[in-house]
Structure formats: structure tokens, C-alpha cells
Design a protein around this motif. Structure first.
Motif, PDB file in Angstrom:
ATOM      1  N   HIS A   1       0.808  -1.119   0.126  1.00 53.07           N
ATOM      2  CA  HIS A   1       0.139   0.058   0.168  1.00 53.07           C
ATOM      3  C   HIS A   1       0.677   1.320  -0.181  1.00 53.07           C
ATOM      4  O   HIS A   1       2.048   1.343   0.479  1.00 53.07           O
ATOM      5  CB  HIS A   1      -1.063   0.104   1.211  1.00 53.07           C
ATOM      6  CG  HIS A   1      -1.967  -1.097   1.280  1.00 53.07           C
ATOM      7  ND1 HIS A   1      -1.589  -2.326   1.998  1.00 53.07           N
ATOM      8  CD2 HIS A   1      -2.971  -1.256   0.807  1.00 53.07           C
ATOM      9  CE1 HIS A   1      -2.515  -3.016   2.035  1.00 53.07           C
ATOM     10  NE2 HIS A   1      -3.592  -2.480   1.077  1.00 53.07           N
ATOM     11  N   SER A   2       0.368   2.284  -0.477  1.00 52.93           N
ATOM     12  CA  SER A   2       1.136   3.558  -0.522  1.00 52.93           C
ATOM     13  C   SER A   2       0.288   4.579   0.634  1.00 52.93           C
ATOM     14  O   SER A   2      -0.996   4.633   0.385  1.00 52.93           O
ATOM     15  CB  SER A   2       0.956   4.163  -2.018  1.00 52.93           C
ATOM     16  OG  SER A   2       1.513   5.694  -1.935  1.00 52.93           O
ATOM     17  N   HIS A   3       1.251   5.106   1.277  1.00 53.34           N
ATOM     18  CA  HIS A   3       0.664   6.080   2.500  1.00 53.34           C
ATOM     19  C   HIS A   3       1.159   7.340   2.340  1.00 53.34           C
ATOM     20  O   HIS A   3       2.312   7.739   1.774  1.00 53.34           O
ATOM     21  CB  HIS A   3       0.790   5.399   3.706  1.00 53.34           C
ATOM     22  CG  HIS A   3       0.294   4.227   4.099  1.00 53.34           C
ATOM     23  ND1 HIS A   3      -1.380   4.220   4.300  1.00 53.34           N
ATOM     24  CD2 HIS A   3       0.454   2.794   4.059  1.00 53.34           C
ATOM     25  CE1 HIS A   3      -1.697   2.921   4.586  1.00 53.34           C
ATOM     26  NE2 HIS A   3      -0.609   2.107   4.411  1.00 53.34           N
TER      27      HIS A   3
ATOM     28  N   GLY B   1      -3.462   4.937   1.522  1.00 54.80           N
ATOM     29  CA  GLY B   1      -3.481   3.559   1.682  1.00 54.80           C
ATOM     30  C   GLY B   1      -4.129   2.681   0.518  1.00 54.80           C
ATOM     31  O   GLY B   1      -4.165   1.540   0.543  1.00 54.80           O
ATOM     32  N   VAL B   2      -3.744   3.205  -0.661  1.00 56.42           N
ATOM     33  CA  VAL B   2      -4.203   2.773  -1.931  1.00 56.42           C
ATOM     34  C   VAL B   2      -3.262   1.890  -2.370  1.00 56.42           C
ATOM     35  O   VAL B   2      -2.049   2.266  -2.318  1.00 56.42           O
ATOM     36  CB  VAL B   2      -4.724   3.439  -2.921  1.00 56.42           C
ATOM     37  CG1 VAL B   2      -5.049   2.948  -4.282  1.00 56.42           C
ATOM     38  CG2 VAL B   2      -6.018   4.391  -2.646  1.00 56.42           C
ATOM     39  N   GLU B   3      -3.496   0.539  -2.905  1.00 55.41           N
ATOM     40  CA  GLU B   3      -2.297  -0.102  -3.524  1.00 55.41           C
ATOM     41  C   GLU B   3      -1.515   0.754  -4.857  1.00 55.41           C
ATOM     42  O   GLU B   3      -2.197   1.234  -5.709  1.00 55.41           O
ATOM     43  CB  GLU B   3      -2.864  -1.677  -4.150  1.00 55.41           C
ATOM     44  CG  GLU B   3      -3.633  -2.259  -3.284  1.00 55.41           C
ATOM     45  CD  GLU B   3      -4.316  -3.481  -3.852  1.00 55.41           C
ATOM     46  OE1 GLU B   3      -3.655  -3.859  -5.165  1.00 55.41           O
ATOM     47  OE2 GLU B   3      -5.007  -4.079  -3.112  1.00 55.41           O
TER      48      GLU B   3
ATOM     49  N   GLU C   1       1.077   2.552  10.641  1.00 53.56           N
ATOM     50  CA  GLU C   1       0.498   1.228  10.281  1.00 53.56           C
ATOM     51  C   GLU C   1       1.028   0.036  11.683  1.00 53.56           C
ATOM     52  O   GLU C   1       0.369  -0.677  11.778  1.00 53.56           O
ATOM     53  CB  GLU C   1       0.469   0.658   9.228  1.00 53.56           C
ATOM     54  CG  GLU C   1      -0.572   1.166   8.181  1.00 53.56           C
ATOM     55  CD  GLU C   1      -0.415   2.822   7.834  1.00 53.56           C
ATOM     56  OE1 GLU C   1      -1.239   3.275   7.726  1.00 53.56           O
ATOM     57  OE2 GLU C   1       0.876   3.100   7.618  1.00 53.56           O
TER      58      GLU C   1
END
Length: 293
Positions: A43-45, A52-54, A138
Motif C-alpha cells: 500500500h502507498s501512504h 492506503g491505496v495499492e 500502521e
């Protein structure tokens, strides 16, 4: 007819740059090898609107938006070498004939050299990270290990207690002096000087004395270098940073070679998706201006 701009690298920075040029109704060729630096992350944060999207979804959405512009050509493959001068560059590809352009923009990204520790590569991007802003939240303020690779690791060790209970593993890469140990202690950082034997489990560290220490996640500072030597082989100057080497650019993202630009992780520090996109957008505008003025 040559393209106005060839963008080498079709990840976040490259696509952001291409978008600005496309919106100026100029012809753009994107050459992408399909190996983005964050391909190991699930995921990208920290990217506004995409938290939170891939990464694959972000990239797919961005590419689909670019493909709506009729002046875009997209080629999947490896760019091997470049030559020429301003207004007359040629780029050779692994497959197919060479292509010509008035401007070149390198958004090739970086390669990360990990510490020589068994098990670390298998966990890179999954439970071993380099950026706490991208992955620290996270970990839920759990136990975090920081594995030293050099002086930059001291900065990591002092910063990361914001996200959890930190143990700093010197691992023979650094010998903190008394002042440094005191500063780390004031941040609540425990120092472990016993060498690391291997990483096991999700984020467990096996030490050379047989102890196994469990963590919620691990951080380490990789040594970075351009993912491909194409820019330096063309003659673009590189520069040293605390993280490794990158392509040197001026305020307008132009390299030491007139008409050749660079952006994203390969041409700026620090590194993140958000910063790469912003850098790419600025580079794209600068490339377009160079075609006008």
C-alpha cells in the motif's frame, strides 16, 4: 518527426511530468520498464487523496488518464542509451528502432542497496521499510527496530520514536560516541551492539549470540543509486546525497546537459510518492517552457 519530449520512466514522477506537457498539446513518448521503486510495498501512504491505496491501482488510474490525451505514445520496454544534443536527441530501445526527441526527461527512479543481512530482501516493503512517514503509522506504536547502515541511520533512530518503542541496532555499521548515546537515550532509544545474524518470521531479528528479538516492523537506510546508468552514460553529472547518488539538476530540473531534464527520486531528496509527483509536475512545466522560450 521527433517527439517534443521523451520521458524515460513511467512511474509517478514521469507520469506527472508527461501530464503537464500533454496538456500543452505537445507530443510525448513515455518509455517505461515497468519496475517502480515501490513495487515491493502493498500500500502507498501519505499521498493526499490516495492514502492506503495499492501502488498498482494508483499507477493504473494515472496511466488511464494520460492515455486520454491524443499526443501521448506509451512504450513498454527498456531504454538502453541516449545521444545527441538539444533539439536532436536519439534514444535507443531494447526492442524496436531508436526514437528522436527535442527534449529528454529522465524519471528512472532509484535502486536500493540493502544491508547484507539474510532475510532482509524478502521482507523489504512488507515489514522492513525506509520511510516512517510512509509506513510508521500502521505499526500501531509497537516495537520498532532500526538497523544501522551508516551516519544517516542516527537520524532515523532519533526520528522514529514518534511511531513506537525503538531499538537501534548498530550492527558494526556505526560506533555511537558518548554524546550520541546520550541523545538517543533521551529519545527513549535502546542501543543494541550485538551483530545481526538474520531476519526471521515477520520482523524478528536473530542476533549472533542466539537471542531473537521480535518487532512490529523494521527500518533501515538503504544506499541509493540511479536504477539505470543511461543518464550518466549520456554525460549527466551526478551528485552525492546523504542517501546515495542522484542526477544533479538546477532549479528548473535541467541536468548538466542542455535539453535534458530529470525528476522524481532520481533527482531529489527526500523520497516519497507525494514529493515525486510534485517534482514531476514542476519538471514537466519546465520542459515545456524550454520548448517555448
Amino acid at each position: 518527426m521527433p517527439y517534443d519530449v521523451i520521458v524515460v520512466g513511467g512511474s509517478y514522477a514521469g507520469m506527472a511530468a508527461a501530464l503537464q506537457v500533454l496538456r500543452a498539446r505537445r507530443s510525448v513518448l513515455v518509455v517505461d520498464a515497468g519496475a517502480p521503486r515501490n513495487r515491493f510495498a502493498a500500500h502507498s501512504h501519505g499521498f493526499l487523496g490516495q492514502d492506503g491505496v495499492e501502488p498498482e491501482i494508483i499507477a493504473h488510474t494515472a496511466r488511464a488518464q494520460l492515455m486520454r490525451y491524443p499526443t501521448l505514445t506509451w512504450t513498454e520496454g527498456m531504454a538502453l542509451s541516449a545521444e545527441g544534443e538539444k533539439d536532436a536527441f536519439a534514444l535507443s530501445l531494447a526492442e524496436g528502432p531508436s526514437v528522436a526527441a527535442r527534449r529528454l526527461l529522465f524519471a528512472t527512479g532509484l535502486a536500493d542497496a540493502l544491508p547484507d543481512i539474510p532475510g532482509i530482501a524478502d521482507r523489504w516493503g512488507r515489514s522492513v521499510f525506509h520511510c516512517p512517514y510512509c509506513h510508521g503509522y500502521e505499526l500501531q506504536r509497537g516495537r520498532i527496530g532500526v538497523i544501522a547502515t551508516g551516519p544517516i541511520s542516527l537520524h532515523q533512530a532519533q526520528l522514529i520514536p514518534e511511531w513506537g518503542d525503538v531499538t537501534f541496532f548498530t550492527n558494526g555499521a556505526i560506533v555511537p560516541d558518548v554524546a550520541t548515546r546520550t541523545a538517543l537515550a533521551e529519545r527513549g532509544v535502546a542501543i543494541e551492539d550485538t551483530p545481526i545474524l538474520a531476519l526471521e518470521g515477520e520482523a524478528d531479528i536473530r542476533l549472533s549470540d542466539g537471542r531473537i528479538l521480535a518487532f512490529s516492523g523494521l527500518f533501515t537506510a538503504t544506499r541509493t543509486a540511479p536504477a539505470t546508468p543511461i543518464a550518466q552514460n549520456l554525460g549527466c553529472m551526478l551528485e552525492e546525497t546523504p542517501f546515495g547518488t542522484q542526477i544533479r539538476t538546477d532549479a528548473g530540473k535541467e541536468t548538466s546537459i542542455p535539453g535534458v531534464f530529470a525528476c522524481g527520486d532520481v533527482a531529489r531528496i527526500p523520497h516519497s510518492v507525494s514529493l515525486a509527483v510534485g517534482d514531476g509536475a514542476w519538471a514537466g512545466a519546465c520542459v515545456h517552457r524550454s520548448l517555448v522560450f
